[in-house]
Structure formats: C-alpha cells, structure tokens
Design an enzyme around this catalytic site. Structure first.
Site, PDB file in Angstrom:
ATOM      1  N   HIS A 426       0.839  -1.206   0.000  1.00  0.00           N
ATOM      2  CA  HIS A 426       0.000   0.000   0.000  1.00  0.00           C
ATOM      3  C   HIS A 426       0.869   1.248   0.000  1.00  0.00           C
ATOM      4  CE1 HIS A 426      -3.283  -2.717   1.128  1.00  0.00           C
ATOM      5  NE2 HIS A 426      -4.105  -1.731   0.766  1.00  0.00           N
ATOM      6  N   LYS A 430      -0.783   4.929   4.456  1.00  0.00           N
ATOM      7  CA  LYS A 430      -1.764   4.036   5.097  1.00  0.00           C
ATOM      8  C   LYS A 430      -1.387   3.842   6.568  1.00  0.00           C
ATOM      9  CE  LYS A 430      -4.056  -0.424   4.698  1.00  0.00           C
ATOM     10  NZ  LYS A 430      -5.355   0.141   5.071  1.00  0.00           N
TER      11      LYS A 430
HETATM   12  P1  NAD Z   1      -7.107   9.928   4.281  1.00  0.00           P
HETATM   13  O1  NAD Z   1      -6.205  10.154   5.442  1.00  0.00           O
HETATM   14  O2  NAD Z   1      -6.724  10.494   2.956  1.00  0.00           O
HETATM   15  O3  NAD Z   1      -8.581  10.433   4.624  1.00  0.00           O
HETATM   16  C1  NAD Z   1      -9.206  10.293   5.849  1.00  0.00           C
HETATM   17  C2  NAD Z   1     -10.054  11.537   6.067  1.00  0.00           C
HETATM   18  O4  NAD Z   1     -10.887  11.333   7.184  1.00  0.00           O
HETATM   19  C3  NAD Z   1      -9.213  12.795   6.359  1.00  0.00           C
HETATM   20  O5  NAD Z   1      -9.588  13.836   5.473  1.00  0.00           O
HETATM   21  C4  NAD Z   1      -9.562  13.129   7.801  1.00  0.00           C
HETATM   22  O6  NAD Z   1      -9.542  14.525   8.063  1.00  0.00           O
HETATM   23  C5  NAD Z   1     -10.971  12.570   7.891  1.00  0.00           C
HETATM   24  N1  NAD Z   1     -11.437  12.306   9.246  1.00  0.00           N
HETATM   25  C6  NAD Z   1     -10.759  11.836  10.314  1.00  0.00           C
HETATM   26  N2  NAD Z   1     -11.577  11.693  11.360  1.00  0.00           N
HETATM   27  C7  NAD Z   1     -12.801  12.080  10.943  1.00  0.00           C
HETATM   28  C8  NAD Z   1     -14.077  12.148  11.573  1.00  0.00           C
HETATM   29  N3  NAD Z   1     -14.261  11.770  12.848  1.00  0.00           N
HETATM   30  N4  NAD Z   1     -15.134  12.589  10.851  1.00  0.00           N
HETATM   31  C9  NAD Z   1     -14.970  12.970   9.573  1.00  0.00           C
HETATM   32  N5  NAD Z   1     -13.790  12.924   8.921  1.00  0.00           N
HETATM   33  C10 NAD Z   1     -12.725  12.480   9.604  1.00  0.00           C
HETATM   34  O7  NAD Z   1      -7.283   8.335   4.181  1.00  0.00           O
HETATM   35  P2  NAD Z   1      -7.739   7.495   2.899  1.00  0.00           P
HETATM   36  O8  NAD Z   1      -6.566   7.071   2.123  1.00  0.00           O
HETATM   37  O9  NAD Z   1      -8.858   8.191   2.205  1.00  0.00           O
HETATM   38  O10 NAD Z   1      -8.273   6.156   3.600  1.00  0.00           O
HETATM   39  C11 NAD Z   1      -9.369   6.213   4.482  1.00  0.00           C
HETATM   40  C12 NAD Z   1      -9.674   4.807   4.995  1.00  0.00           C
HETATM   41  O11 NAD Z   1     -10.170   4.005   3.923  1.00  0.00           O
HETATM   42  C13 NAD Z   1      -8.455   4.040   5.527  1.00  0.00           C
HETATM   43  O12 NAD Z   1      -8.856   3.312   6.669  1.00  0.00           O
HETATM   44  C14 NAD Z   1      -8.104   3.083   4.401  1.00  0.00           C
HETATM   45  O13 NAD Z   1      -7.453   1.932   4.851  1.00  0.00           O
HETATM   46  C15 NAD Z   1      -9.478   2.762   3.890  1.00  0.00           C
HETATM   47  N6  NAD Z   1      -9.567   2.248   2.527  1.00  0.00           N
HETATM   48  C16 NAD Z   1     -10.530   1.326   2.305  1.00  0.00           C
HETATM   49  C17 NAD Z   1     -10.756   0.851   1.037  1.00  0.00           C
HETATM   50  C18 NAD Z   1     -11.878  -0.103   0.809  1.00  0.00           C
HETATM   51  O14 NAD Z   1     -12.125  -0.508  -0.325  1.00  0.00           O
HETATM   52  N7  NAD Z   1     -12.607  -0.490   1.847  1.00  0.00           N
HETATM   53  C19 NAD Z   1      -9.965   1.288  -0.021  1.00  0.00           C
HETATM   54  C20 NAD Z   1      -8.982   2.230   0.229  1.00  0.00           C
HETATM   55  C21 NAD Z   1      -8.801   2.726   1.508  1.00  0.00           C
END
Ligand code: NAD
Length: 524
Positions: A426, A430
C-alpha cells in the site's frame, strides 16, 4: 425536587455555553433548564447525557431539577440539579408528535407581538409575553448572510407566520456557523441539500435583556434557537395518533433519522426516490472519490459531507464537479440532527470510524464502511447496534471487485494448497498494518483450508525480528508501505514443485467506487 421529562427542541449557542429547552412530555408546557452561572448558561457537563452523548433535538430527556426560577423575560426557567441528565429515548412516539403539534404557535404574532423584539416596559403594539419560547412552522423560509458595518457577518432567518414576515438572528449551534461560512447573499434550504418537500420547524427564544442606551428600555430579541426538520407524518392532516405501536424494522427514511416510530413513517411518508448519502472523511483521498461517485450515481444525492479538513468548502467544488450547496461540516452528530440522511459512507481513520458508526446508527442512518482497522469486538458491537435499530450496516475492507474475487479464489485454492503467505502493498500514508484486505483474506483462507499448513523446521531462525512477517492463523502476512502503490496484494500458495500466485492491484481509487455505490444502493 422533581425529575421532569422533556422533548428537546433547542440546543443553541449562548455565549461560551449552551441553552437547552424543550416541551414537557406531561403536557405542562416549556422548560428551559438553567445553571447558577451568569444568565443560566449550561456547560457541556450539564447537557452531556448518561450515555455520554450530547442532548440533541427530539431527544426525550429526564432532567433532575431544583426549582422553578422564573425571570420576567424567561418565565420557563428552572434551576438544574448537579445530577446527570438521563436519555429516555431517541424515538418520538405518535403521542410526542401530537404534543409538538399542540405546542405550535400559529402566528401571526409571536412571543408578544409582530416585531423582532419585545421591550420592557412594553411598547405600543407589544405585550409582555407570558412565555419566552415558541415552536413555529414557518413558511417561505430562507436565510440571509449580511455584513455589519464592522465587517462581521450577520446571519438571519426570514420566514412568514400566517402572513407576517419575521427576520430574526439565528443562534442554532449547527446552522449559525454553517451560514457564516457562506458568501454574502440569500440561501434556501435546498442550497443545503434539503428538498423543498421537507417541513422545517423553528424554536424561537427570547434573548437576555439588552439595555438600549438610546431608548432607555430593555430589549429582548427573538432568536431562532433551533432549526430542524419536522418528524415524519407531520404533514398528514389527520395524524394517526391512535395507530397501534407496530413493531416494524427501522427504515433509513427520514423518519428513522428523526427517531419517529418507523411504523408511522411507513404509513405516512411518501418515500423520496433519491437515497440521501452522507460522506464522512469527504476531504480525504477516498472520501473525495466517494463524493464524486455519489454525485455522479443515479438514484442518490449527496446530502452531507463531514471532515475535519476543508471545513466550509463546498464538497462538489472540492472534487472539481462544481457547487453542490453541501459544504463540508465538522461535526457528524449535530449535522445529523438537522439534515436528513439515509446512508453514511465512512472513509475516515481507524481512530474515528467506530464513533462515527455509533452516531450514524443511533440516528437510524445505515453505515457503509470502507475504513479499515475496526477490531473484531468493534465489528460485533456495530452488528449488535445495527440489528437493535433494525437497519443494515455494511463493512468491507476492500470494495474493489477484483479484490473480492481474489479473496474468494484464495479460499478455494486453500482447500488444495494449505501453505500460503500474503504480501500486501500500500501507499506510505496508510495508517494500519496489516491491511483489512489481508486480514480478511487470511480469515477466508483459514476457513477454506481442509488440511493444516506444513510446519517449518523447528530450528528456523529469524535473524531480524519480523522477517517472517506477522501471522494470522499460521498465515504469514508481509506489509509493504511505499509511495507509488494504491493497494495491491499477492497471495502465494506453495506446493510440491509449484507455486500459485493470485495478485490484485488497485491502480486508482476509482476501482473501489462501483462497490461503494452498489453497497449504498443495497442500504438495508
Ligand atoms: P485519508 O487520510 O486520505 O482520509 C481520511 C479523512 O478522514 C481525512 O480527510 C480526515 O480529516 C478525515 N477524518 C478523520 N476523522 C474524521 C471524523 N471523525 N469525521 C470525519 N472525517 C474524519 O485516508 P484514505 O486514504 O482516504 O483512507 C481512508 C480509509 O479508507 C483508511 O482506513 C483506508 O485503509 C481505507 N480504505 C478502504 C478501502 C476499501 O475498499 N474499503 C480502499 C482504500 C482505503
């Protein structure tokens, strides 16, 4: 010293604290619980309920009170006792709704007259009102954001009440900051993603007296202390108060969000054809893709965007699709109190997701969760809470169809090839390791195995701790974190003189979106 139960109808800003008020469920009118602090201001220790959540609109709350403390301008004030307020329920019954309807001030006068203030002594055309709180169902409601001479923004609500137009300042703790983020101008509820079919309600409260040095009189201004949407069934001309309590599963319609009896909701609401979607983490890497995908999907509408970053920025503009009228807001709980939402898509952070899900479920909103890092206990807790609410909850560590197939194929291969290792790769930002996909793959392999894996020789030496990766059910998992990757995984099976490698690569975050949109569509 009584404990009095109210339906909470105001939770507004008052100096550095709050003003909470509501109508008594015993039908004896309004109560404004006040502290002994100046002007009776409440602090968070006062309005934090026994379940640790904050008092919200439509909560049924039991408040330990000391004694009535009527003021000339606030006859409904009661002094609170130090004990914690108890949340009786977050669900309005038909009787509660009937009580709210009976509490409506119909107009055209409002709290003693048709002006935006009352004065002491009373001026012509106004009386000293017998009460200082009113629930109204406004017509032609819109907002105006103006500039004062000082350059500060002034935000006001304009509405009609039986033909009289009111133009009042707003102190609702969710709406006031939201409006302040807007450019100067006039806005409607639709500009905030609220369909015109919704009926807004307002709680109007008199302010503390302000002495006008010019006029030499005390003035109490009429303030919009709360703006919220009417519960489901409100607009039925004959509301079925006598409807027996049907035990129906909660729906994700507006009725569920507003905690009204779902059975009544079923009976009385024409369902909106669009699924109203909230995105938590809307400013993040995944969240932005989700906002785009929801805006472009058929049958869905972006109703709410929540993040701690880019607060106030229009979510559509943030993702390059133009203005949507949905600005990013910071607080999910207070946003859900005023904005109708069917599904919450959460792509936040491992530390945030659990709390967001509890808030969503509490509000009858079905979660679709992409955030990884939830523990098994947390998943079980979410499952329990969603079932108790009668709503669906969907958690997937990987929404890419290719990754789902990889996991299925891995489970099949494990029947014949029990020796296997996982390498997941990743991007370097992450936060959690191993990935949720790797853990789920390992779980499926463990379930699919018929024979145990071959044991390694007992004299195997790990010269650097961790060299063989972490293990889950005897399956080594190796986590690579490098810029350049989005999300990839290899599952390598070993057998006599052969290996089988299953590999999936998400090269772009768009790979997850069809799965997310599909899950939102299946919300129950
Ligand atoms: P990122 O850090 O780019 O985004 C996370 C966002 O959440 C940030 O903008 C942050 O400010 C916000 N945030 C934090 N706490 C919050 C709250 N309480 N309320 C609202 N917003 C809040 O991360 P990302 O790369 O977008 O990944 C996010 C999650 O998705 C990770 O856990 C990642 O592992 C997961 N993910 C899942 C899949 C899937 O298919 N299920 C795919 C990719 C990533």
């Amino acid at each position: 010293m009584p404990i009095i139960e109210i339906i909470c109808l105001a939770n507004s800003r008052k100096h550095s604290g709050r003003c909470v008020a509501g109508v008594r469920t015993d039908g004896k009118g309004w109560i404004r619980p006040v502290s002994i602090m100046p002007e009776g201001v409440l602090q968070d220790r006062h309005y934090t309920l026994d379940d640790t959540s904050e008092a919200q609109i439509y909560d049924i709350i039991r408040i330990p009170l000391d004694k009535p403390n009527p003021q000339p301008h606030h006859p409904e004030d009661w002094l609170i006792r130090p004990e914690t307020w108890e949340l009786s329920s977050r669900r309005l019954t038909a009787e509660h709704i009937a009580l709210l309807k009976a509490s409506l001030t119909l107009g055209p006068t409002l709290l003693g007259g048709v002006e935006d203030r009352i004065t002491y002594p009373a001026s012509a055309g106004n009386d000293i009102p017998s009460h200082s709180l009113a629930l109204v169902q406004p017509e032609n409601l819109h907002f105006i954001v103006k500039s004062r001479k000082s350059g500060d923004k002034q935000v006001r609500v304009i509405f009609d009440l039986m033909g009289t137009q009111y133009n009042l300042a707003i102190t609702d703790m969710e709406w006031e900051p939201r409006l302040r983020l807007k450019e100067l101008g006039t806005y409607t509820l639709e500009d905030f993603g609220i369909p015109s079919s919704e009926s807004p309600l307002l709680t109007i409260s008199l302010s503390e007296p302000l002495l006008s040095e010019v006029a030499g009189e005390n003035r109490c201004y009429k303030l919009v202390a709360a703006l919220f949407l009417a519960p489901t069934g409100w607009n039925q001309s004959e509301y079925p108060i006598e409807t027996p309590a049907i035990v129906a599963p909660a729906t994700t319609k507006r009725g569920a969000k507003h905690k009204v009896e779902e059975a009544v909701a079923e009976a009385t609401e024409t369902p909106s054809s669009l699924i109203r979607v909230a995105v938590a983490g809307a400013a993040g890497r995944m969240g932005r893709e989700v906002v785009r995908a929801i805006m472009e999907a058929e049958g869905m509408t972006l109703a709410l965007a929540v993040d701690h970053q880019n607060v106030g920025v229009d979510a559509g503009e943030l993702v390059g699709l133009g203005r949507t009228g949905v600005p990013i807001v910071e607080d999910l709980a207070s946003a859900l109190a005023v904005i109708a939402v069917d599904v919450l898509v959460d792509f936040t952070l491992p530390d945030s997701v659990f709390n967001n899900l509890k808030i969503a479920i509490e509000n009858g909103v079905s979660p679709v969760v992409g955030t990884t890092g939830l523990s098994q206990e947390q998943l079980e807790e979410i499952d329990r809470r969603a079932k108790a609410k009668g709503i669906g909850a969907f958690v997937a560590p990987n929404f890419a169809i290719g990754a789902v197939l990889m996991m299925e194929f891995a489970a099949q291969a494990a029947k014949y090839m029990p020796d296997v290792e996982i390498i997941e790769l990743h991007h370097e930002k992450k936060l959690d390791s191993p990935s949720g996909t790797a853990l789920l793959t390992a779980q499926k392999i463990a379930e699919g195995r018929v024979n145990p894996p071959t044991s390694l020789p007992s004299n195997t030496v790990e010269k650097i701790e961790g060299a063989r990766g972490a293990t889950f059910s005897d399956i080594p998992i190796h986590s690579v974190r490098l810029s350049g990757f989005v999300a990839s995984q290899e599952v390598i099976f070993g057998g006599l003189g052969q290996t089988l490698t299953l590999r999936h690569d998400s090269l772009d975050r768009r790979s997850f979106m069809p799965g997310v949109v599909l899950s939102v569509g299946l919300r129950n």
